[in-house]
Design an enzyme around this catalytic site. Sequence first.
Site, PDB file in Angstrom:
ATOM      1  N   ASP A  35       4.978  72.627 -98.577  1.00 25.67           N
ATOM      2  CA  ASP A  35       3.647  72.487 -99.185  1.00 25.67           C
ATOM      3  C   ASP A  35       2.979  71.225 -98.611  1.00 25.67           C
ATOM      4  OD1 ASP A  35       1.445  72.072-100.774  1.00 25.67           O
ATOM      5  OD2 ASP A  35       2.521  72.214-102.682  1.00 25.67           O
ATOM      6  N   GLU A  87      12.446  47.416 -83.324  1.00 28.25           N
ATOM      7  CA  GLU A  87      13.663  48.198 -83.543  1.00 28.25           C
ATOM      8  C   GLU A  87      13.883  49.088 -82.335  1.00 28.25           C
ATOM      9  OE1 GLU A  87      15.312  52.151 -85.149  1.00 28.25           O
ATOM     10  OE2 GLU A  87      13.671  51.626 -83.843  1.00 28.25           O
ATOM     11  N   CYS A 119      12.639  46.971 -89.758  1.00 31.86           N
ATOM     12  CA  CYS A 119      11.195  46.745 -89.910  1.00 31.86           C
ATOM     13  C   CYS A 119      10.857  45.285 -90.195  1.00 31.86           C
ATOM     14  CB  CYS A 119      10.647  47.616 -91.031  1.00 31.86           C
ATOM     15  SG  CYS A 119      11.057  49.330 -90.835  1.00 31.86           S
ATOM     16  N   THR A 162       7.682  60.852 -91.944  1.00 29.80           N
ATOM     17  CA  THR A 162       7.435  59.402 -92.063  1.00 29.80           C
ATOM     18  C   THR A 162       7.597  58.704 -90.710  1.00 29.80           C
ATOM     19  OG1 THR A 162       9.724  58.887 -92.729  1.00 29.80           O
ATOM     20  CG2 THR A 162       8.172  59.373 -94.489  1.00 29.80           C
ATOM     21  N   SER A 212      17.254  54.078 -99.710  1.00 29.45           N
ATOM     22  CA  SER A 212      16.439  53.065 -99.011  1.00 29.45           C
ATOM     23  C   SER A 212      15.255  52.623 -99.883  1.00 29.45           C
ATOM     24  CB  SER A 212      15.954  53.574 -97.646  1.00 29.45           C
ATOM     25  OG  SER A 212      14.940  54.556 -97.772  1.00 29.45           O
ATOM     26  N   HIS A 244       5.130  46.211 -97.216  1.00 33.70           N
ATOM     27  CA  HIS A 244       5.608  47.026 -96.102  1.00 33.70           C
ATOM     28  C   HIS A 244       5.324  48.492 -96.455  1.00 33.70           C
ATOM     29  CE1 HIS A 244       7.990  48.887 -93.062  1.00 33.70           C
ATOM     30  NE2 HIS A 244       8.873  49.355 -93.925  1.00 33.70           N
ATOM     31  N   LYS A 253       4.739  52.665-105.257  1.00 35.63           N
ATOM     32  CA  LYS A 253       5.959  52.407-106.042  1.00 35.63           C
ATOM     33  C   LYS A 253       6.176  50.896-106.174  1.00 35.63           C
ATOM     34  CE  LYS A 253       8.446  56.534-104.296  1.00 35.63           C
ATOM     35  NZ  LYS A 253       8.727  57.373-105.443  1.00 35.63           N
ATOM     36  N   ASN A 298       4.405  55.345 -90.081  1.00 37.35           N
ATOM     37  CA  ASN A 298       5.256  54.149 -90.115  1.00 37.35           C
ATOM     38  C   ASN A 298       5.314  53.528 -88.724  1.00 37.35           C
ATOM     39  OD1 ASN A 298       6.997  52.148 -90.865  1.00 37.35           O
ATOM     40  ND2 ASN A 298       8.696  53.490 -91.431  1.00 37.35           N
ATOM     41  N   SER A 331      15.075  47.402 -93.365  1.00 37.17           N
ATOM     42  CA  SER A 331      16.318  47.991 -93.854  1.00 37.17           C
ATOM     43  C   SER A 331      17.511  47.237 -93.309  1.00 37.17           C
ATOM     44  CB  SER A 331      16.387  49.455 -93.426  1.00 37.17           C
ATOM     45  OG  SER A 331      15.462  50.194 -94.180  1.00 37.17           O
TER      46      SER A 331
END
Length: 414
Positions: A35, A87, A119, A162, A212, A244, A253, A298, A331
């Site tokens: 979706d 990275e 990151c 992502t 994560s 970030h 969040k 990202n 991370s």
Amino acid sequence: MVNATGHTVGIDALAFACPKAYLDLSTLAEARGVDPLKYTQGLGQEKMAIASPCEDTVTMAVEAGRLALKNYGIDPKEIGTLIVGTETGVDHSKPVAVYVHELLGLSHRCRTFETKHACYGASAGLTASLDWIASGRAKGRKALVIASDIASYGLKTAGEPTQGAGAVAMVVSHQPRLLEIDTTTIGDYTRQVMDFWRPLYSKYAFADGHFSIECYLEALSEARSVALEDQAEPIETLRACLYHVPFVKMAKKAHFQELCVAMGRDLDLGQPADEQLFANSFARKVAPFLRFNAQVGNIYTGSLYLSVMDCLSQIDQQGLGASIGLFSYGSGCGATYCLGKIAPTIHTFTSALDITSQLVQRRRLNIEDYESLIAAREVSDQASRLDPSDYNLNHGLAYVGTRNHQRQYEWLSD
Ligand code: CAA
């Protein structure tokens, strides 16, 4: 904000570069039988930048660095430290930074190195640069810190929506013209966790995705506590709260958690009053500054600074001198929280900070183009000759293949 040497320090220039093509997430959703609302609303993403085999960490870093010097009138001779956070290195030994050093024509007296921490690499470079200036070792020179990454999770994985790619270059100096960093508020946090990693044999990252997110939120709480000496984030006094952004929903969040800390209680989004409180705060302090992230995806170590560019490009007269919160997460994991203050000279650079025109010039990919670019990238490190015109590239710097085990770059002209 004055440091121990009596100078203000912070970010004097910001510029962005990204690949010339993108994939719309509704196209990806359709191809994967998902979706589209899961990607656009559930993750908050609209598009992701996709690099061709001729666009790599070096080419993006050089373009962002070139714009940071040109758009802000900075002479390459003024740069005394160059750090590339990534990275996505192009060699196990040779740093991306040393290619960039040559291609930008920096002085041989410049200290140059690469930093890696998922990151977090560019933020490590930023704080190291602030320390270098504060120590007096800079002797009036500036630091150029460039975040450059290609986020790759592999086809049909949970991380696929992502992805993204891009570079943000920042010049760090005393008397900065964009954002002063309050070095007394820098709070750092480190903990060994396996939330996201990329083994030496893999071009694709592995992630324990939901874990994560937990690690990120814990790092935010810890780094902010260190930075503000256990006081709640002063959200009401901040013009913006920038985080970030691995995907836009993550910033939401993060802000929800921060607002709960600021309110001293758990907000209940099932209650209309709490829902309204959070919606208002998010709409004023965070959401307006995620436009670029939603269009690019990202970019790992540059993603916080893309949100910073978006925020600074929109500052009105009342915003001059205002404080903003900055949270960087890598991370593995490492994190830093600090406060910045918007410099009074910012309006001179509004158009340099607004990357909208760069983004609208990109080429839209269909799913077959996207999958064939990913397949071509898998073998590009060993290709002896790549033709940039095969990927509609006709200006800027391009990676054109590897000969005698040495990567080759060429400037293209229209
Ligand atoms: N309509 C609207 N929303 C929908 C939906 C639909 N039809 N279907 C699902 N959603 C919502 C879900 O409710 C969920 O929202 P909430 O988190 O608010 O509940 C959201 O869409 C995502 O759904 P899922 O959690 O089910 O998605 P997933 O399990 O497929 O994976 C992911 C999501 C874990 C982020 C995955 O994409 C991933 O692993 N990404 C890579 C790792 C990552 O980005 N981690 C972030 C923290 S680590 C970090 O920040 C460092 C870094 O840059 C990598």
